[in-house]
Motif scaffolding. Structure first.
Motif, short mmCIF file in Angstrom:
data_model
loop_
_atom_site.label_atom_id
_atom_site.label_comp_id
_atom_site.label_asym_id
_atom_site.label_seq_id
_atom_site.Cartn_x
_atom_site.Cartn_y
_atom_site.Cartn_z
N LYS A 120 16.82 49.90 -12.71
CA LYS A 120 17.73 49.07 -13.50
C LYS A 120 19.11 49.70 -13.62
CE LYS A 120 14.01 47.09 -16.34
NZ LYS A 120 13.45 46.97 -17.71
N HIS A 165 22.72 48.38 -12.05
CA HIS A 165 24.00 48.58 -12.73
C HIS A 165 24.34 50.06 -12.63
CE1 HIS A 165 24.96 44.74 -14.89
NE2 HIS A 165 23.72 44.48 -14.47
N HIS A 196 29.33 45.09 -11.99
CA HIS A 196 28.14 45.89 -12.29
C HIS A 196 28.38 47.40 -12.15
CE1 HIS A 196 25.06 42.38 -11.74
NE2 HIS A 196 26.09 42.05 -12.51
N LEU A 252 23.05 47.86 -21.86
CA LEU A 252 22.58 47.10 -20.69
C LEU A 252 21.09 46.88 -20.72
CD1 LEU A 252 24.77 48.85 -17.95
CD2 LEU A 252 24.96 46.45 -18.66
N ASN A 307 20.12 44.27 -23.53
CA ASN A 307 20.69 42.93 -23.40
C ASN A 307 19.83 42.09 -22.46
OD1 ASN A 307 22.22 40.63 -23.05
ND2 ASN A 307 24.15 41.73 -22.75
N THR A 343 21.35 40.81 -19.14
CA THR A 343 21.67 41.71 -18.02
C THR A 343 20.89 41.28 -16.78
OG1 THR A 343 22.06 43.58 -19.51
CG2 THR A 343 21.66 44.10 -17.20
N ASN A 344 21.61 41.01 -15.71
CA ASN A 344 20.93 40.61 -14.47
C ASN A 344 21.07 41.71 -13.43
OD1 ASN A 344 23.40 40.07 -12.75
ND2 ASN A 344 23.76 38.58 -14.38
N TYR A 345 20.14 41.72 -12.53
CA TYR A 345 20.08 42.77 -11.51
C TYR A 345 20.15 42.13 -10.13
CZ TYR A 345 18.56 45.31 -15.64
OH TYR A 345 18.50 45.85 -16.90
#
Length: 358
Positions: free
Chosen positions: A268, A292, A306, A323, A326, A329-331
């Motif tokens: 992550k 990120h 990111h 991060l 939250n 938060t997208n990966y």
């Protein structure tokens, strides 16, 4: 007899000893493979000054590599091996249609390339890649480079070189990734925090351990991994034990490049606490793997999606926690720079194009 195909001569302090040596200068490996992919008619010859520890010429993915085993030479031995390098370049010039010389880092290789290029009226370019931009590089005075002969790998390095030597590189050609190295997989992101790099003081991995410790207080049970080898490996392992983080942080040692990329796709947060960095290949690869990235150094003036730049350890801890907690938060993959484009830009500076190669 001189070959008709055009040849680029690359001078580097080191190069992989074979195709399995994936951890040696991965960025430079990717660049050469991009040259091969984008310019199949171009011949590439690499002169490797210090590593591998051999004097035997070999093939690496179809590219000729000429090593000189020049690491830790005394003054007389160094002059003798420089003479050997010069003679080798003379021989290669007679045998090949050389369009120019490209040096990785502004150091010993650039010094040799500068004067060989001048003596033989060959275009010479130097790629500033990292610590060669720092104050105290004695080769700068010997080389006396002109701005048009210099390419910086990042805006940060361009500014650093100008600050220390009063010369602004005319070109900024960034580091990049090779998307083909990444397998497309639906991988569970079960690694909370990942770090990859040499375990040396410059990289400040004691801060990495501190961040893991503090984040674990707020998000208990995190799973973190630090990959790499170096002089501080045992010291960092002892620090992990003293902080009772053995169940939260694994120090793996050095891993093959492909396995490292797979870890990135499971992570992550990619934490990079280095106090100095030209343009980290690992950070760019982590972005493309969907992580990120959090670092102290801003490589380019513009923001990169990111990639979060913080000022101190406290901010690094806070941004990591933010991060992770939250839910928005997208990966997703982020690719600010691709190495093929960097290879194309370099070859344009040499006046070489696909059309010219056909």
């Amino acid at each position: 007899m001189k070959h008709d195909s055009k040849t680029l001569l690359i001078l580097s302090p080191g190069f992989p000893k074979n195709e399995a040596d994936t951890t040696c200068l991965p960025s430079q490996q990717i660049f050469v493979r991009s040259l091969n992919k984008c310019y199949p008619a171009l011949s590439v010859i690499i002169l490797s000054f210090q590593y591998p520890f051999s004097n035997t010429t070999y093939q690496w993915y179809g590219n000729k590599v000429v090593p000189f085993d020049g690491l830790e030479k005394g003054r007389i031995a160094r002059l003798l091996y420089w003479r050997q390098v010069w003679r080798t370049m003379n021989r290669l010039k007679k045998e090949n249609n050389i369009i120019g010389l490209l040096s990785f880092w502004c150091g010993e290789c650039a010094f040799m390339a500068r004067y060989f290029g001048r003596s033989n009226k060959l275009k010479n370019l130097t790629w500033i890649m990292g610590q060669d931009a720092k104050k105290g590089n004695k080769y700068i005075a010997l080389i006396q480079p002109k701005p048009g002969e210099l390419m910086a790998m990042s805006d940060f390095l361009s500014d650093e070189f100008y600050k220390n030597y009063g010369i602004r590189p005319s070109h900024v050609i960034p580091n990049g990734v090779a998307p083909a190295l990444f397998a497309i997989k639906n991988i569970v992101r079960d690694i909370t925090i990942l770090g990859v790099g040499s375990l040396i003081p410059l990289k400040q991995y004691d801060i990495f351990i501190k961040v893991v410790k503090e984040v674990n207080k707020q998000i208990p049970g995190i799973n973190s991994i630090l990959c790499g080898k170096g002089a501080l490996q045992m010291e960092l392992q002892d620090l992990i034990a003293r902080e009772h983080l053995q169940t939260n942080l694994i120090l793996t040692g050095e891993m093959p490049h492909q396995e490292t990329l797979e870890l990135m796709q499971r992570a992550k947060i990619f934490l990079h606490p280095s106090c100095y960095e030209g343009f980290s290949t690992a950070c760019l690869e982590a972005l493309y793997a969907g992580c990120h990235v959090i670092s102290f150094i801003r490589p380019m003036r513009q923001d990169i999606d990111h990639w979060h730049v913080v000022q101190n350890t406290g901010e690094m801890i806070a941004k990591t926690v933010e991060l992770l907690l939250n839910r928005k938060t997208n990966y997703v993959r982020v690719m600010p720079y691709i190495m093929d484009e960097s290879a194309n830009t370099v070859m344009r500076l040499f006046g070489y194009s696909v059309a010219a190669s056909s």
